[in-house]
Design an enzyme around this catalytic site. Structure first.
Site, mmCIF file in Angstrom:
data_model
loop_
_atom_site.group_PDB
_atom_site.id
_atom_site.type_symbol
_atom_site.label_atom_id
_atom_site.label_comp_id
_atom_site.label_asym_id
_atom_site.label_seq_id
_atom_site.Cartn_x
_atom_site.Cartn_y
_atom_site.Cartn_z
ATOM 1 C CB SER A 156 -0.967 -0.064 1.182
ATOM 2 O OG SER A 156 -1.951 0.893 1.072
ATOM 3 C CG ASP B 270 -6.872 -1.955 -3.877
ATOM 4 O OD1 ASP B 270 -7.182 -0.821 -3.473
ATOM 5 O OD2 ASP B 270 -5.718 -2.431 -3.768
ATOM 6 C CG HIS C 47 -6.151 -1.503 -0.214
ATOM 7 N ND1 HIS C 47 -5.184 -1.374 -1.187
ATOM 8 C CD2 HIS C 47 -5.619 -0.977 0.909
ATOM 9 C CE1 HIS C 47 -4.131 -0.774 -0.665
ATOM 10 N NE2 HIS C 47 -4.364 -0.519 0.596
#
Ligand SMILES: *[C@@H]1O[C@H](CO)[C@@H](O)[C@H](O)[C@H]1NC(C)=O
Ligand SMILES: *[C@@H]1O[C@H](CO)[C@@H](O)[C@H](O)[C@H]1NC(C)=O
Ligand SMILES: *[C@@H]1O[C@H](CO)[C@@H](O)[C@H](O)[C@H]1NC(C)=O
Ligand SMILES: *[C@@H]1O[C@H](CO)[C@@H](O)[C@H](O)[C@H]1NC(C)=O
Length: 403
Positions: free
Chosen positions: A192, A343, A373
């Site tokens: 991320s 996501d 995600h």
């Protein structure tokens, strides 16, 4: 009386169910578990909004609760030696194989950046600690988990610079030697926002002519790669998807750059570009870089220019690694990119795959049709998902074969 109580109870149940229930695609496994997990995240986010509205706390201070909830003290055990150190003034946690040094066998090295939107998270959270230990034991690697400083107290470029300084420090030949790390087998990785930092630092290092030790691979797990277009098809399709709704991702981006709320407002409507960043939209044009199935349902319209000049750093490549030209991409090492279907950041990752491949870089792209995600860090009870274990296994196999 009884019927009124029953009615009240029923209403509470209905409201609770309505609150917990969020439409989740059928092919996501363990749907109810994800709904309950998401409900927790949403409740916390509402509480954070409320606290901020009343002027009691900052949004991110409340959200930090997640980090504290999962906090662990990283301790050595019979297989892994753990030490908290400082690399050029930056806090890091170093995980090493327990076996005595001096056996002559050089180890792999992985520098890892945790996720959390540059505002949350820590190397010392259960799932990151567990992943670091697995990398040590299964890859015979030294793992450096970087505890970079976080926004909003530390806006861009501080988190990036912390990562940069820690990586530069570790790549010095004498430091690598101290950890018996093989200079030919060093990786940078992260998930991320950590994937954003990993991608950015890899680009910066490859550009430096006197950087002697080069990175062998970069491994990016659902990375954030650009702040220019926050309306890509994946941002539109997954705007209400669990764990990272669009509003939260936009909030992270704006907090990374500035605490000025007018920038957040502009970002929410995708009208935050500056004259400078508009010239770079060609690098994130999803109608060019996404495969047809992803863009089919959408018509491209370029993000608009903001009238005020709050913030120019969105055009900075150290924040948005997708903004570099092909000449820079050509110098990058072998790459692993993991993306998830559900996501908002899916298209950031997919566009980077397209751009790197057309620049001639060997990219392994693992796309999880059933992923959302943050999936890979859901490895610990009670929020453990089987897809997270499959992802971790596959990621470790790739590192084993390529590092
Ligand atoms: C994006 O690509 C389309 C073609 O698919 C083109 O018409 C448009 O001008 C491009 N926009 C930018 C900002 O690069
Ligand atoms: C895209 O543009 C076409 C042609 O103008 C139109 O028919 C279609 O409805 C548009 N699609 C969306 C999702 O806006
Ligand atoms: C936030 O940005 C706006 C627009 O650029 C500006 O007018 C305002 O003064 C800024 N606020 C603060 C507190 O800096
Ligand atoms: C890319 O790397 C893989 C190993 O991960 C290798 O099998 C393959 O031959 C490489 N492809 C190219 C074009 O170099």
């Amino acid at each position: 009386m009884r019927s009124r109580e029953a009615l009240f109870l029923l209403s509470v149940c209905a409201l609770t169910a309505y609150y917990i229930y969020s439409p989740i695609p059928d092919n996501i496994e363990q749907k109810w578990k994800l709904m309950i997990t998401d409900c927790f995240f949403r409740s916390l986010s509402h509480l954070a909004d409320f606290g901020e509205l009343l002027g009691l706390t900052d949004y991110m201070d409340v959200m930090m609760f997640i980090t504290f909830l999962e906090r662990v003290v990283p301790l050595s055990d019979e297989r892994v030696k753990v030490a908290e150190e400082r690399f050029d003034g930056v806090d890091v946690v170093v995980y090493e194989p327990r076996q005595e040094r001096g056996t002559g066998e050089m180890r792999r090295a992985i520098i890892f950046m945790h996720g959390g939107g540059w505002c949350l998270g820590s190397s010392k959270m259960g799932p990151y600690d567990l992943l670091s230990r697995r990398m040590v034991t299964e890859l015979n690697a030294v793992v450096v988990s970087v505890e970079y400083r976080l926004a909003p107290p530390h806006h861009f470029p501080v988190p990036f610079e912390d990562v940069y300084h820690a990586v530069k420090y570790f790549l010095q030949p004498d430091v690598l030697e101290r950890y018996e790390a093989d200079p030919e087998r060093v990786a940078v990785s992260g998930d991320s926002a950590g994937g954003n930092l990993a991608a950015a630092v890899t680009q910066q290092l490859q550009l430096e002519p006197n950087q002697r030790v080069k990175l062998k691979v970069q491994a990016l797990i659902y990375p954030v790669l650009q702040a220019l277009d926050l309306n890509t098809p994946s941002y539109q399709e997954n705007q209400h998807m669990p764990i990272l709704p669009r509003t939260l991702m936009v909030r992270f981006w704006s907090e990374y750059f500035t605490s000025n709320k007018s920038f957040l407002t502009a970002m929410l409507t995708n009208s935050h570009n500056s004259a400078e960043s508009v010239a770079m939209l060609k690098f994130v044009n999803w109608s060019v870089f996404l495969p047809e199935p992803y863009r089919r349902k959408y018509n491209y319209s370029a993000p608009s220019i903001s009238t005020d000049k709050t913030c120019l750093s969105i055009a900075d490549q150290r924040a948005s690694p997708l903004l570099v030209p092909d000449t820079v991409l050509r110098r990058l090492p072998k790459t692993y990119i993991l993306t998830c279907e559900y996501d908002v950041l899916r298209d950031d990752g997919v566009m980077y795959v397209t751009r790197l491949r057309s620049a001639g870089i060997n990219v392994t792209h693992e796309h999880y049709k059933e992923g959302f995600h943050g999936t890979m860090m859901f490895t610990l009870w009670p929020t453990d998902f089987s897809v997270a274990h499959r992802m971790t296994d596959s990621y470790l196999v790739w590192l084993k074969e390529n590092l």
